[in-house]
Design a protein around this motif. Sequence first.
Motif, PDB file in Angstrom:
ATOM      1  N   VAL A  36       0.836  -1.210   0.000  1.00  0.00           N
ATOM      2  CA  VAL A  36       0.000   0.000   0.000  1.00  0.00           C
ATOM      3  C   VAL A  36       0.869   1.257   0.000  1.00  0.00           C
ATOM      4  CG1 VAL A  36      -1.654   1.323   1.380  1.00  0.00           C
ATOM      5  CG2 VAL A  36      -2.004  -1.118   1.033  1.00  0.00           C
ATOM      6  N   ALA A  37       1.940   1.255   0.793  1.00  0.00           N
ATOM      7  CA  ALA A  37       2.822   2.425   0.850  1.00  0.00           C
ATOM      8  C   ALA A  37       3.458   2.704  -0.512  1.00  0.00           C
ATOM      9  CB  ALA A  37       3.905   2.216   1.903  1.00  0.00           C
ATOM     10  N   ALA A  38       3.981   1.672  -1.152  1.00  0.00           N
ATOM     11  CA  ALA A  38       4.624   1.861  -2.451  1.00  0.00           C
ATOM     12  C   ALA A  38       3.606   2.288  -3.513  1.00  0.00           C
ATOM     13  CB  ALA A  38       5.340   0.586  -2.879  1.00  0.00           C
ATOM     14  N   SER A  39       2.439   1.666  -3.488  1.00  0.00           N
ATOM     15  CA  SER A  39       1.410   2.011  -4.481  1.00  0.00           C
ATOM     16  C   SER A  39       0.895   3.435  -4.310  1.00  0.00           C
ATOM     17  CB  SER A  39       0.228   1.042  -4.380  1.00  0.00           C
ATOM     18  OG  SER A  39       0.631  -0.245  -4.699  1.00  0.00           O
ATOM     19  N   THR A  40       0.603   3.820  -3.080  1.00  0.00           N
ATOM     20  CA  THR A  40       0.080   5.169  -2.872  1.00  0.00           C
ATOM     21  C   THR A  40       1.146   6.228  -3.117  1.00  0.00           C
ATOM     22  OG1 THR A  40       0.474   4.940  -0.493  1.00  0.00           O
ATOM     23  CG2 THR A  40      -1.740   4.491  -1.279  1.00  0.00           C
ATOM     24  N   PHE A  41       2.385   5.920  -2.821  1.00  0.00           N
ATOM     25  CA  PHE A  41       3.443   6.875  -3.128  1.00  0.00           C
ATOM     26  C   PHE A  41       3.587   7.025  -4.638  1.00  0.00           C
ATOM     27  CE2 PHE A  41       6.730   9.421  -1.333  1.00  0.00           C
ATOM     28  CZ  PHE A  41       7.655   9.561  -2.351  1.00  0.00           C
ATOM     29  N   SER A  42       3.335   5.959  -5.371  1.00  0.00           N
ATOM     30  CA  SER A  42       3.385   6.023  -6.841  1.00  0.00           C
ATOM     31  C   SER A  42       2.347   6.984  -7.394  1.00  0.00           C
ATOM     32  CB  SER A  42       3.148   4.635  -7.433  1.00  0.00           C
ATOM     33  OG  SER A  42       4.128   3.751  -7.002  1.00  0.00           O
ATOM     34  N   ILE A  43       1.216   7.075  -6.727  1.00  0.00           N
ATOM     35  CA  ILE A  43       0.160   7.993  -7.169  1.00  0.00           C
ATOM     36  C   ILE A  43       0.668   9.432  -7.103  1.00  0.00           C
ATOM     37  CG2 ILE A  43      -2.133   8.892  -6.618  1.00  0.00           C
ATOM     38  CD1 ILE A  43      -2.823   6.024  -5.645  1.00  0.00           C
ATOM     39  N   LEU A  44       1.439   9.754  -6.056  1.00  0.00           N
ATOM     40  CA  LEU A  44       2.001  11.101  -5.930  1.00  0.00           C
ATOM     41  C   LEU A  44       2.939  11.454  -7.077  1.00  0.00           C
ATOM     42  CD1 LEU A  44       2.836  11.178  -2.115  1.00  0.00           C
ATOM     43  CD2 LEU A  44       0.931  12.293  -3.272  1.00  0.00           C
ATOM     44  N   PRO A  56       1.712   5.810 -14.306  1.00  0.00           N
ATOM     45  CA  PRO A  56       0.545   5.363 -15.080  1.00  0.00           C
ATOM     46  C   PRO A  56      -0.267   4.323 -14.316  1.00  0.00           C
ATOM     47  CG  PRO A  56       2.525   5.357 -16.437  1.00  0.00           C
ATOM     48  CD  PRO A  56       2.965   5.646 -15.040  1.00  0.00           C
ATOM     49  N   LYS A  57      -1.582   4.422 -14.443  1.00  0.00           N
ATOM     50  CA  LYS A  57      -2.481   3.557 -13.678  1.00  0.00           C
ATOM     51  C   LYS A  57      -2.182   2.076 -13.897  1.00  0.00           C
ATOM     52  CE  LYS A  57      -6.284   6.788 -13.367  1.00  0.00           C
ATOM     53  NZ  LYS A  57      -7.663   7.101 -13.742  1.00  0.00           N
ATOM     54  N   LYS A  58      -1.788   1.713 -15.108  1.00  0.00           N
ATOM     55  CA  LYS A  58      -1.530   0.300 -15.392  1.00  0.00           C
ATOM     56  C   LYS A  58      -0.285  -0.213 -14.661  1.00  0.00           C
ATOM     57  CE  LYS A  58       1.246   1.129 -19.468  1.00  0.00           C
ATOM     58  NZ  LYS A  58       1.620   0.740 -20.777  1.00  0.00           N
ATOM     59  N   SER A  59       0.530   0.690 -14.137  1.00  0.00           N
ATOM     60  CA  SER A  59       1.757   0.290 -13.454  1.00  0.00           C
ATOM     61  C   SER A  59       1.684   0.418 -11.941  1.00  0.00           C
ATOM     62  CB  SER A  59       2.930   1.127 -13.967  1.00  0.00           C
ATOM     63  OG  SER A  59       3.107   0.945 -15.346  1.00  0.00           O
ATOM     64  N   ALA A 109       4.260  -1.332  -9.314  1.00  0.00           N
ATOM     65  CA  ALA A 109       5.102  -0.520  -8.439  1.00  0.00           C
ATOM     66  C   ALA A 109       4.897  -0.931  -6.982  1.00  0.00           C
ATOM     67  CB  ALA A 109       4.780   0.964  -8.622  1.00  0.00           C
ATOM     68  N   GLY A 110       3.675  -1.223  -6.610  1.00  0.00           N
ATOM     69  CA  GLY A 110       3.398  -1.716  -5.268  1.00  0.00           C
ATOM     70  C   GLY A 110       4.060  -3.056  -5.013  1.00  0.00           C
ATOM     71  N   PHE A 111       4.056  -3.911  -6.021  1.00  0.00           N
ATOM     72  CA  PHE A 111       4.708  -5.211  -5.888  1.00  0.00           C
ATOM     73  C   PHE A 111       6.208  -5.069  -5.678  1.00  0.00           C
ATOM     74  CE2 PHE A 111       7.073  -8.703  -7.801  1.00  0.00           C
ATOM     75  CZ  PHE A 111       6.627  -9.754  -7.015  1.00  0.00           C
ATOM     76  N   VAL A 112       6.828  -4.122  -6.380  1.00  0.00           N
ATOM     77  CA  VAL A 112       8.266  -3.903  -6.229  1.00  0.00           C
ATOM     78  C   VAL A 112       8.581  -3.503  -4.788  1.00  0.00           C
ATOM     79  CG1 VAL A 112      10.229  -2.495  -6.973  1.00  0.00           C
ATOM     80  CG2 VAL A 112       8.592  -3.306  -8.654  1.00  0.00           C
ATOM     81  N   HIS A 135      14.124  -2.936 -13.216  1.00  0.00           N
ATOM     82  CA  HIS A 135      14.620  -3.050 -14.600  1.00  0.00           C
ATOM     83  C   HIS A 135      13.756  -4.024 -15.408  1.00  0.00           C
ATOM     84  CE1 HIS A 135      18.282  -0.664 -14.764  1.00  0.00           C
ATOM     85  NE2 HIS A 135      18.470  -0.995 -13.503  1.00  0.00           N
ATOM     86  N   VAL A 136      13.391  -5.126 -14.788  1.00  0.00           N
ATOM     87  CA  VAL A 136      12.558  -6.115 -15.481  1.00  0.00           C
ATOM     88  C   VAL A 136      11.189  -5.521 -15.806  1.00  0.00           C
ATOM     89  CG1 VAL A 136      11.384  -8.336 -15.212  1.00  0.00           C
ATOM     90  CG2 VAL A 136      13.761  -8.093 -14.478  1.00  0.00           C
ATOM     91  N   PHE A 137      10.571  -4.858 -14.820  1.00  0.00           N
ATOM     92  CA  PHE A 137       9.255  -4.270 -15.047  1.00  0.00           C
ATOM     93  C   PHE A 137       9.313  -3.114 -16.038  1.00  0.00           C
ATOM     94  CE2 PHE A 137       6.831  -5.664 -10.962  1.00  0.00           C
ATOM     95  CZ  PHE A 137       6.877  -6.975 -11.413  1.00  0.00           C
ATOM     96  N   ALA A 138      10.389  -2.341 -16.004  1.00  0.00           N
ATOM     97  CA  ALA A 138      10.508  -1.222 -16.938  1.00  0.00           C
ATOM     98  C   ALA A 138      10.530  -1.734 -18.372  1.00  0.00           C
ATOM     99  CB  ALA A 138      11.767  -0.426 -16.637  1.00  0.00           C
ATOM    100  N   LYS A 139      11.248  -2.803 -18.577  1.00  0.00           N
ATOM    101  CA  LYS A 139      11.306  -3.384 -19.916  1.00  0.00           C
ATOM    102  C   LYS A 139       9.957  -3.997 -20.302  1.00  0.00           C
ATOM    103  CE  LYS A 139      14.775  -5.569 -22.549  1.00  0.00           C
ATOM    104  NZ  LYS A 139      16.094  -6.134 -22.526  1.00  0.00           N
ATOM    105  N   ARG A 140       9.332  -4.669 -19.347  1.00  0.00           N
ATOM    106  CA  ARG A 140       8.068  -5.341 -19.633  1.00  0.00           C
ATOM    107  C   ARG A 140       6.934  -4.353 -19.920  1.00  0.00           C
ATOM    108  NH1 ARG A 140       4.704  -9.393 -15.703  1.00  0.00           N
ATOM    109  NH2 ARG A 140       3.141  -9.935 -17.240  1.00  0.00           N
ATOM    110  N   TYR A 141       6.835  -3.302 -19.108  1.00  0.00           N
ATOM    111  CA  TYR A 141       5.737  -2.343 -19.241  1.00  0.00           C
ATOM    112  C   TYR A 141       6.098  -1.112 -20.070  1.00  0.00           C
ATOM    113  CZ  TYR A 141       3.518  -5.157 -15.656  1.00  0.00           C
ATOM    114  OH  TYR A 141       2.968  -6.193 -14.955  1.00  0.00           O
ATOM    115  N   LYS A 142       7.334  -1.084 -20.576  1.00  0.00           N
ATOM    116  CA  LYS A 142       7.811   0.022 -21.418  1.00  0.00           C
ATOM    117  C   LYS A 142       7.657   1.379 -20.718  1.00  0.00           C
ATOM    118  CE  LYS A 142       7.046  -2.377 -25.781  1.00  0.00           C
ATOM    119  NZ  LYS A 142       6.768  -3.683 -25.288  1.00  0.00           N
ATOM    120  N   ASN A 143       8.143   1.419 -19.476  1.00  0.00           N
ATOM    121  CA  ASN A 143       8.154   2.633 -18.664  1.00  0.00           C
ATOM    122  C   ASN A 143       9.575   2.863 -18.174  1.00  0.00           C
ATOM    123  OD1 ASN A 143       5.413   3.421 -18.661  1.00  0.00           O
ATOM    124  ND2 ASN A 143       4.925   1.852 -17.152  1.00  0.00           N
ATOM    125  N   PRO A 144       9.878   4.077 -17.730  1.00  0.00           N
ATOM    126  CA  PRO A 144      11.209   4.320 -17.163  1.00  0.00           C
ATOM    127  C   PRO A 144      11.427   3.510 -15.879  1.00  0.00           C
ATOM    128  CG  PRO A 144      10.087   6.388 -17.645  1.00  0.00           C
ATOM    129  CD  PRO A 144       9.082   5.294 -17.829  1.00  0.00           C
TER     130      PRO A 144
END
Length: 151
Positions: A10-18, A22-25, A29-32, A66-75
């Motif tokens: 929850v902490a990682a996911s909500t911080f990502s919102i700030l 992108p919503k699909k990630s 991001a929370g999983f990471v 790095h794995v997720f960035a490549k998979r989801y085509k995000n930085p």
Amino acid sequence: MLSHLLTSFVAASTFSILFNVPKKSLLSAGFVGMAGWALYISLIFQEVDPVAATLAASFLVAVISHVFAKRYKNPVIIFSVAGIIPLVPGGMAYDAMRNVVENDYTTALELAAKAFMISGSIAFGLVLSEVLNQIFLRKRGRLRRYMGSRG
């Protein structure tokens, strides 16, 4: 352990919102963040030094990023910043400053030094992962060029 995993997710996911991830990630991001915290807390339960546990967890965060960035085509930074949030020693830094205000300088210095070392291990884990990734990519490129010239 389940409460640790849920809270870090929850902490990682909500911080990502700030950071307008992108919503699909958001879930990724929370999983990471959850994966990094899971490694950290499992090492702490095995009585590993917090600095070493943070180094290992931040390295894992960077690798998964790095794995997720490549998979989801995000930085990569989208996942790595969210992933390190649970590892940041904010409470320890707060306690250090509180002890300064209370004139307990010995405890404040101990806590500040530990917070600084943990922060450094986060940075070192992220940098180490990036360096190893660049070395791997460079060797992989050489192998492709070599195989391409032979074919």
